[in-house]
Design a protein around this motif. Structure first.
Motif, PDB file in Angstrom:
ATOM      1  N   LEU A   3       0.829  -1.210   0.000  1.00 54.83           N
ATOM      2  CA  LEU A   3       0.000   0.000   0.000  1.00 54.83           C
ATOM      3  C   LEU A   3       0.861   1.257   0.000  1.00 54.83           C
ATOM      4  CD1 LEU A   3      -2.246  -2.072   0.636  1.00 54.83           C
ATOM      5  CD2 LEU A   3      -3.182  -0.429   2.262  1.00 54.83           C
ATOM      6  N   HIS A   4       1.959   1.203   0.744  1.00 63.35           N
ATOM      7  CA  HIS A   4       2.880   2.333   0.799  1.00 63.35           C
ATOM      8  C   HIS A   4       3.445   2.616  -0.595  1.00 63.35           C
ATOM      9  CE1 HIS A   4       5.509   5.096   2.979  1.00 63.35           C
ATOM     10  NE2 HIS A   4       6.551   4.601   2.350  1.00 63.35           N
ATOM     11  N   ALA A   5       3.798   1.543  -1.322  1.00 62.53           N
ATOM     12  CA  ALA A   5       4.299   1.704  -2.692  1.00 62.53           C
ATOM     13  C   ALA A   5       3.201   2.218  -3.617  1.00 62.53           C
ATOM     14  CB  ALA A   5       4.841   0.366  -3.201  1.00 62.53           C
ATOM     15  N   ASP A   6       1.977   1.690  -3.451  1.00 64.86           N
ATOM     16  CA  ASP A   6       0.841   2.198  -4.235  1.00 64.86           C
ATOM     17  C   ASP A   6       0.673   3.698  -4.012  1.00 64.86           C
ATOM     18  OD1 ASP A   6       0.198  -0.250  -5.331  1.00 64.86           O
ATOM     19  OD2 ASP A   6      -1.424  -0.683  -3.918  1.00 64.86           O
ATOM     20  N   ASN A   7       0.806   4.122  -2.755  1.00 62.85           N
ATOM     21  CA  ASN A   7       0.617   5.541  -2.448  1.00 62.85           C
ATOM     22  C   ASN A   7       1.728   6.389  -3.045  1.00 62.85           C
ATOM     23  OD1 ASN A   7      -0.927   7.619  -1.016  1.00 62.85           O
ATOM     24  ND2 ASN A   7       0.892   7.821   0.270  1.00 62.85           N
ATOM     25  N   PHE A   8       2.946   5.863  -3.062  1.00 63.16           N
ATOM     26  CA  PHE A   8       4.056   6.574  -3.704  1.00 63.16           C
ATOM     27  C   PHE A   8       3.774   6.751  -5.189  1.00 63.16           C
ATOM     28  CE2 PHE A   8       8.126   6.735  -5.910  1.00 63.16           C
ATOM     29  CZ  PHE A   8       8.770   7.757  -5.220  1.00 63.16           C
ATOM     30  N   ASP A   9       3.311   5.675  -5.829  1.00 69.38           N
ATOM     31  CA  ASP A   9       2.954   5.765  -7.252  1.00 69.38           C
ATOM     32  C   ASP A   9       1.821   6.760  -7.465  1.00 69.38           C
ATOM     33  OD1 ASP A   9       4.848   3.839  -7.762  1.00 69.38           O
ATOM     34  OD2 ASP A   9       3.406   2.185  -7.895  1.00 69.38           O
ATOM     35  N   ARG A  10       0.829   6.718  -6.572  1.00 71.36           N
ATOM     36  CA  ARG A  10      -0.312   7.634  -6.691  1.00 71.36           C
ATOM     37  C   ARG A  10       0.156   9.087  -6.611  1.00 71.36           C
ATOM     38  NH1 ARG A  10      -1.787  11.633  -3.453  1.00 71.36           N
ATOM     39  NH2 ARG A  10      -1.384  10.291  -1.648  1.00 71.36           N
ATOM     40  N   LYS A  11       1.066   9.379  -5.674  1.00 69.97           N
ATOM     41  CA  LYS A  11       1.548  10.757  -5.522  1.00 69.97           C
ATOM     42  C   LYS A  11       2.295  11.221  -6.768  1.00 69.97           C
ATOM     43  CE  LYS A  11       3.542  10.257  -1.416  1.00 69.97           C
ATOM     44  NZ  LYS A  11       4.256  10.592  -0.150  1.00 69.97           N
ATOM     45  N   GLU A  12       3.120  10.342  -7.324  1.00 72.09           N
ATOM     46  CA  GLU A  12       3.853  10.714  -8.543  1.00 72.09           C
ATOM     47  C   GLU A  12       2.888  10.983  -9.693  1.00 72.09           C
ATOM     48  OE1 GLU A  12       6.977   7.963  -9.579  1.00 72.09           O
ATOM     49  OE2 GLU A  12       8.357   9.291  -8.518  1.00 72.09           O
ATOM     50  N   ILE A  13       1.866  10.131  -9.814  1.00 69.36           N
ATOM     51  CA  ILE A  13       0.903  10.296 -10.901  1.00 69.36           C
ATOM     52  C   ILE A  13       0.104  11.574 -10.726  1.00 69.36           C
ATOM     53  CG2 ILE A  13      -1.217   9.334 -11.893  1.00 69.36           C
ATOM     54  CD1 ILE A  13       0.013   6.540 -11.340  1.00 69.36           C
ATOM     55  N   ASP A  14      -0.402  11.822  -9.505  1.00 71.22           N
ATOM     56  CA  ASP A  14      -1.252  13.012  -9.362  1.00 71.22           C
ATOM     57  C   ASP A  14      -0.435  14.301  -9.452  1.00 71.22           C
ATOM     58  OD1 ASP A  14      -0.983  14.455  -6.722  1.00 71.22           O
ATOM     59  OD2 ASP A  14      -1.569  12.556  -5.853  1.00 71.22           O
TER      60      ASP A  14
END
Length: 565
Positions: free
Chosen positions: A316-327
């Motif tokens: 989930l932490h990695a998903d959130n990192f990806d989400r932040k980069e995308i947004d």
């Protein structure tokens, strides 16, 4: 970005009566009165909530029917599906109800719709899965109140529904065996603002009472309930305040492995508050559904082994990192689209469409554009299969749902509320929708609403900000809607000569009023205000008060929100 300051009005009478009863600083009494706390007893419940203040769950309409249907399912050995939404409220609700029911009954599964394949709420795919796998009962959490046709379809196939939802019901209700929702017009339950997880919690509370189980078997889920309350932005008043108070206490003293692992990964060291749950825990949980599959969040919440929980939390932490980069990437692209278009710059709304933008973050991007760049009603659209889908966010005081409703002939589907909404439309209608939405906004919005508002609780003098004052101010926690962190204004503040810019963007202040105490303060991303501070003329500031720990010493400092001369 220019901001307008609005100081809340107050009535001195109730403030004086409360001050006589409590014998605390008059400004603290003013803050209480603004929150509807007018008597000694109300103040006692506010500052010293107890679990005895929780409302009898049997007062909720249909609670008898819900518990009877669960007991019947146990007796018949029916398969039970616990079904929930993919956001924090939905996943915490599923984890709470599923784990409790599993502790007393084994023939049970949970199901979460996939954000992109199934969409929000009860899905055809979910019901078909229940039919194919011989489920007899579905408990829907944080959804279901508007799923009239799909629940009728399930009933025709022999599947009953218990709905635990906190969204506003329509005139026509689904054919469920029980609907637990205090917002039903004929529901006598006195508190109307529970989260979806909170309603699931009340159901298992009633079931535990029916079975003579100790309340500790239910209270063990309070950290999940508090997480849902914080993340779903429901009012932290009344019963929600009690649930949040004891939930945060559990988060700090005895957290489940899921929360412990997420806190450890975030690097947080201080005591957790509602703010931490909103800005640290919630994004990592939401990232599961935004980037992939929300089942990961439920699997994390129900995991009993810390090492295994840490493995899931790292995903989930990695998903959130990806989400932040995308947004962040999409936000930058959106800003460039506006900056490069004079027509866009002149508008009173923002509606942007790019087919490659990630559907899971368009709502976040809309909020970020409003908060940091262009303060106006904003819709971000992207391609979703053969449709265009998007999320809308609004500015304070403007009903974006109503504005979208006035464009309904251009839309395939839409839904939402005053400040946030979602919609789908055909690609060929995007341009017409952009123009129509701008027409509606520009013809109906008060120009003042396009200037960000700072709502100030009260004016204060630096001499009033003492450790004793702050000690009581801390007890306003847990903070949230209808009990926000108190915001103060101080007039005629002067620089002591030691204020400076740090890291090129922020201001470290050293200020005072006349001969009163000197306070340090921090103003993030406010370097453009530095000439006001160094002008050698008095200025006004808006701020909150917080504790600052440095080299083992704790002091009070101002967290500055705005400065003007």
């Amino acid at each position: 970005m220019q901001k307008r300051w609005t100081v809340k009005k107050y009535q001195p009478g109730p403030e004086r009566s409360l001050q006589a009863a409590l014998r605390i600083h008059p400004l603290l009494c003013r803050l209480l009165v603004q929150r509807g706390i007018l008597t000694f007893d109300a103040a006692k419940r506010f500052f010293r909530p107890t679990l005895d203040d929780l409302i009898d769950p049997w007062l909720m309409k249909d609670m008898d029917a819900a518990i009877s249907r669960l007991e019947l399912a146990f007796f018949r050995r029916e398969k039970i599906m616990v079904y929930g939404d993919y956001d924090v409220d939905g996943t915490t609700a599923v984890a709470t109800v599923y784990t409790f029911l599993e502790s007393i009954y084994s023939n049970i599964e949970f199901y979460l719709p996939h954000r992109y394949r199934e969409g929000y709420g009860i899905s055809q795919q979910g019901i078909d899965y229940a039919i194919e796998n011989d489920f007899g009962l579905i408990v829907a959490l944080d959804c279901g109140i508007k799923s009239v046709e799909l629940i009728a379809y399930a009933k025709s196939k022999g599947i009953d529904f218990i709905i635990c939802d906190h969204h506003l019901p329509d005139a026509v209700l689904p054919e469920a065996v029980a609907i637990l929702n205090p917002k039903q017009h004929d529901c006598p339950y006195p508190y109307k603002e529970l989260s979806g997880c909170g309603i699931g919690f009340k159901m298992i509370m009633a079931l535990a009472q029916k079975r003579g189980m100790p309340m500790e078997s239910v209270y063990r889920y309070l950290d999940l309930v508090a997480t849902s309350i914080a993340a779903d932005i429901v009012p932290i008043t009344g019963e929600n305040r009690v649930l949040a108070f004891y939930g945060i206490k559990k988060v700090n003293e005895d957290p489940i492995p899921a929360i412990r692992s997420l806190v450890q990964l975030s690097g947080l060291k201080e005591k957790l508050t509602t703010s931490n749950l909103v800005f640290v825990i919630a994004p990592r949980v939401n990232a599961a559904g935004r980037m992939d599959d929300a089942r990961k969040a439920v699997n994390l919440f129900i995991e009993k082994d810390f090492d295994r929980a840490m493995e899931i939390a790292e995903v989930l932490h990695a998903d959130n990192f990806d989400r932040k980069e995308i947004d962040m990437t999409i936000t930058q692209e959106a800003v460039l689209l506006i900056q490069g278009d004079d027509t866009q710059l002149a508008r009173k709304s923002t509606v942007l469409f790019q087919p490659h933008w990630h559907k899971g973050v368009v709502g976040i991007v809309a909020s970020r554009l409003i908060d940091k760049y262009y303060y106006r009603p904003t819709i971000i659209l992207t391609q979703s299969n053969d449709k265009v889908a998007g999320s809308a966010r609004s500015v304070s005081g403007f009903n974006v749902y109503e504005a979208i409703h006035r464009c309904k002939d251009l839309l395939e589907n839409y839904g939402g509320h005053f400040y946030a909404a979602g919609m789908t439309l055909k690609p060929e209608n995007v341009k017409a929708f952009q123009e129509r939405f701008e027409e509606v906004v520009s013809s109906t919005i008060d120009p003042e609403l396009l200037i960000p508002e700072i709502v100030i609780d009260t004016e204060i003098s630096f001499a009033d900000i003492t450790p004793a004052f702050f000690n009581i101010l801390k007890q306003f926690e847990p903070l949230g809607p209808e009990n926000l962190r108190p915001v103060f204004m101080a007039r005629n503040v002067v620089d002591t000569g030691y204020s400076r810019i740090v890291k090129d963007e922020h201001i470290k202040l050293s200020v005072k009023q006349r001969s009163g105490p000197v306070f340090s303060g921090i103003g993030f991303f406010m370097a453009d205000k530095f000439p006001i501070i160094t002008s050698k003329r008095p200025f006004d500031i808006v701020f909150t008060v917080e504790e600052n720990e440095w080299n083992g010493a704790v002091s009070l400092q101002l967290k500055v929100i705005d400065i003007r001369q």
